[in-house]
Design a protein around this motif. Sequence first.
Motif, PDB file in Angstrom:
ATOM      1  N   ILE A  42       9.837  -0.040  -8.786  1.00 35.74           N
ATOM      2  CA  ILE A  42      10.411  -0.192 -10.136  1.00 35.74           C
ATOM      3  C   ILE A  42      10.881  -1.635 -10.341  1.00 35.74           C
ATOM      4  CG2 ILE A  42      12.373   0.481 -11.615  1.00 35.74           C
ATOM      5  CD1 ILE A  42      12.007   3.370 -10.337  1.00 35.74           C
ATOM      6  N   GLN A  43      11.566  -2.201  -9.326  1.00 31.42           N
ATOM      7  CA  GLN A  43      12.044  -3.587  -9.417  1.00 31.42           C
ATOM      8  C   GLN A  43      10.882  -4.574  -9.512  1.00 31.42           C
ATOM      9  OE1 GLN A  43      14.651  -3.915  -5.982  1.00 31.42           O
ATOM     10  NE2 GLN A  43      16.370  -4.291  -7.325  1.00 31.42           N
ATOM     11  N   LYS A  44       9.893  -4.411  -8.597  1.00 32.27           N
ATOM     12  CA  LYS A  44       8.764  -5.349  -8.566  1.00 32.27           C
ATOM     13  C   LYS A  44       7.983  -5.358  -9.878  1.00 32.27           C
ATOM     14  CE  LYS A  44       7.761  -5.400  -3.604  1.00 32.27           C
ATOM     15  NZ  LYS A  44       6.774  -5.006  -2.591  1.00 32.27           N
ATOM     16  N   LEU A  45       7.875  -4.180 -10.495  1.00 33.50           N
ATOM     17  CA  LEU A  45       7.100  -4.080 -11.748  1.00 33.50           C
ATOM     18  C   LEU A  45       7.970  -4.357 -12.974  1.00 33.50           C
ATOM     19  CD1 LEU A  45       4.996  -0.893 -10.893  1.00 33.50           C
ATOM     20  CD2 LEU A  45       4.263  -3.276 -10.780  1.00 33.50           C
ATOM     21  N   GLU A  46       9.250  -4.648 -12.713  1.00 30.52           N
ATOM     22  CA  GLU A  46      10.226  -4.882 -13.793  1.00 30.52           C
ATOM     23  C   GLU A  46      10.199  -3.730 -14.790  1.00 30.52           C
ATOM     24  OE1 GLU A  46       9.478  -8.802 -15.346  1.00 30.52           O
ATOM     25  OE2 GLU A  46       9.668  -9.725 -13.364  1.00 30.52           O
ATOM     26  N   ALA A  47      10.153  -2.521 -14.222  1.00 39.28           N
ATOM     27  CA  ALA A  47      10.074  -1.317 -15.050  1.00 39.28           C
ATOM     28  C   ALA A  47      11.472  -0.776 -15.317  1.00 39.28           C
ATOM     29  CB  ALA A  47       9.243  -0.263 -14.321  1.00 39.28           C
ATOM     30  N   LYS A  48      11.592   0.047 -16.365  1.00 36.57           N
ATOM     31  CA  LYS A  48      12.894   0.630 -16.717  1.00 36.57           C
ATOM     32  C   LYS A  48      13.240   1.794 -15.778  1.00 36.57           C
ATOM     33  CE  LYS A  48      11.816   0.168 -21.645  1.00 36.57           C
ATOM     34  NZ  LYS A  48      10.517  -0.320 -21.314  1.00 36.57           N
ATOM     35  N   GLU A 104       0.837  -1.212   0.000  1.00 38.02           N
ATOM     36  CA  GLU A 104       0.000   0.000   0.000  1.00 38.02           C
ATOM     37  C   GLU A 104       0.864   1.250   0.000  1.00 38.02           C
ATOM     38  OE1 GLU A 104      -3.389   0.203   2.580  1.00 38.02           O
ATOM     39  OE2 GLU A 104      -3.993  -1.845   2.036  1.00 38.02           O
ATOM     40  N   ARG A 105       1.969   1.228   0.732  1.00 38.00           N
ATOM     41  CA  ARG A 105       2.859   2.394   0.798  1.00 38.00           C
ATOM     42  C   ARG A 105       3.509   2.657  -0.567  1.00 38.00           C
ATOM     43  NH1 ARG A 105       2.907   6.680   3.871  1.00 38.00           N
ATOM     44  NH2 ARG A 105       3.729   5.921   5.841  1.00 38.00           N
ATOM     45  N   GLU A 106       3.930   1.582  -1.253  1.00 40.52           N
ATOM     46  CA  GLU A 106       4.530   1.744  -2.593  1.00 40.52           C
ATOM     47  C   GLU A 106       3.501   2.326  -3.565  1.00 40.52           C
ATOM     48  OE1 GLU A 106       7.677  -1.959  -1.990  1.00 40.52           O
ATOM     49  OE2 GLU A 106       5.826  -2.269  -3.132  1.00 40.52           O
ATOM     50  N   GLN A 107       2.255   1.879  -3.441  1.00 41.86           N
ATOM     51  CA  GLN A 107       1.194   2.414  -4.306  1.00 41.86           C
ATOM     52  C   GLN A 107       0.996   3.899  -4.040  1.00 41.86           C
ATOM     53  OE1 GLN A 107      -2.471  -0.171  -4.549  1.00 41.86           O
ATOM     54  NE2 GLN A 107      -1.229  -1.475  -3.251  1.00 41.86           N
ATOM     55  N   GLU A 108       0.997   4.251  -2.756  1.00 42.36           N
ATOM     56  CA  GLU A 108       0.796   5.656  -2.371  1.00 42.36           C
ATOM     57  C   GLU A 108       1.920   6.534  -2.918  1.00 42.36           C
ATOM     58  OE1 GLU A 108      -0.357   7.988   1.776  1.00 42.36           O
ATOM     59  OE2 GLU A 108       0.807   6.134   1.889  1.00 42.36           O
ATOM     60  N   SER A 110      11.716  10.394   5.180  1.00 42.87           N
ATOM     61  CA  SER A 110      12.898  11.035   4.579  1.00 42.87           C
ATOM     62  C   SER A 110      12.889  10.809   3.071  1.00 42.87           C
ATOM     63  CB  SER A 110      14.171  10.441   5.181  1.00 42.87           C
ATOM     64  OG  SER A 110      14.373   9.137   4.665  1.00 42.87           O
ATOM     65  N   ALA A 111      13.573  11.696   2.349  1.00 39.48           N
ATOM     66  CA  ALA A 111      13.648  11.579   0.881  1.00 39.48           C
ATOM     67  C   ALA A 111      14.306  10.249   0.499  1.00 39.48           C
ATOM     68  CB  ALA A 111      14.423  12.750   0.300  1.00 39.48           C
ATOM     69  N   GLY A 112      15.284   9.806   1.310  1.00 35.31           N
ATOM     70  CA  GLY A 112      15.963   8.523   1.053  1.00 35.31           C
ATOM     71  C   GLY A 112      14.989   7.355   1.128  1.00 35.31           C
ATOM     72  N   THR A 113      14.083   7.395   2.110  1.00 36.53           N
ATOM     73  CA  THR A 113      13.078   6.333   2.264  1.00 36.53           C
ATOM     74  C   THR A 113      12.154   6.306   1.047  1.00 36.53           C
ATOM     75  OG1 THR A 113      13.156   6.628   4.656  1.00 36.53           O
ATOM     76  CG2 THR A 113      11.250   5.461   3.794  1.00 36.53           C
ATOM     77  N   ILE A 114      11.768   7.500   0.583  1.00 32.52           N
ATOM     78  CA  ILE A 114      10.888   7.587  -0.594  1.00 32.52           C
ATOM     79  C   ILE A 114      11.593   7.001  -1.811  1.00 32.52           C
ATOM     80  CG2 ILE A 114       9.697   9.166  -2.184  1.00 32.52           C
ATOM     81  CD1 ILE A 114       8.370   8.877   0.627  1.00 32.52           C
ATOM     82  N   ARG A 115      12.888   7.342  -1.972  1.00 32.60           N
ATOM     83  CA  ARG A 115      13.647   6.798  -3.110  1.00 32.60           C
ATOM     84  C   ARG A 115      13.704   5.272  -3.024  1.00 32.60           C
ATOM     85  NH1 ARG A 115      16.250  11.852  -3.001  1.00 32.60           N
ATOM     86  NH2 ARG A 115      17.686  11.257  -1.333  1.00 32.60           N
ATOM     87  N   ASN A 116      13.826   4.737  -1.803  1.00 29.84           N
ATOM     88  CA  ASN A 116      13.821   3.270  -1.626  1.00 29.84           C
ATOM     89  C   ASN A 116      12.483   2.665  -2.061  1.00 29.84           C
ATOM     90  OD1 ASN A 116      16.415   3.324  -0.641  1.00 29.84           O
ATOM     91  ND2 ASN A 116      15.812   3.198   1.510  1.00 29.84           N
ATOM     92  N   TYR A 117      11.376   3.306  -1.652  1.00 30.95           N
ATOM     93  CA  TYR A 117      10.049   2.813  -2.054  1.00 30.95           C
ATOM     94  C   TYR A 117       9.915   2.821  -3.577  1.00 30.95           C
ATOM     95  CZ  TYR A 117       8.001   2.734   2.650  1.00 30.95           C
ATOM     96  OH  TYR A 117       7.703   2.431   3.954  1.00 30.95           O
TER      97      TYR A 117
END
Length: 199
Positions: free
Chosen positions: A178-184, A141-145, A166-173
């Motif tokens: 991106i990885q889970k969706l196998e996106a570029k 749910e957090r990744e979707q948000e 933190s901005a770092g946490t957002i970049r991690n999400y």
Amino acid sequence: MKIVVAEDQGMLRGALSALLDLENDFEVIGQAENGKQALDMICALSPDLCVMDIEMPEMSGLDVAEKLKELLHPCRVVILTTFSRSGYFQRAMKAGARGFLLKDSPIDELGAALRTVSQGGRAVSPELALSFWETENPLTEREQEVLRLAAAGLTASDIAGQLFLSAGTIRNYLSEAIQKLEAKNRIDAIGIAEKNGWI
């Protein structure tokens, strides 16, 4: 059985209401052209059922279903859609929608589905059911948000400020998504998530 029809296309809304009114046991007591109007109408008129489009201005059909669930409102929601997106279906079921049908279903099929729902059952178009169970939403749910906010044009710092992270946490999400969706990249991830109705 009292029904509210919520559909932003005027001609379709009118035609659907007229066809449902022809049935002896149905009475269309309200027609809404957007989600907010639908919610107000349901709260004011207390229909048994609301037949609702997903994509409407102000609030989507899914937003309305979620709000009704939160309010513990007894009105049963049947979603009508042209989209066979698995994310929409999963969100609709989570929001307590009792039916999920294609707009091009014959009217007698819709009538039968509404009667099933009014008696406490569920109704899902068979064509939709199969495709839905095949595609499971991999995002938390957090990744979707975070993706939803990124899709709205917010930067990682903006999102961090809004979610008190933190901005770092957002970049991690974002990189997880991106990885889970196998996106570029982020844009590709947003596109994939939107196409599947996950955000």
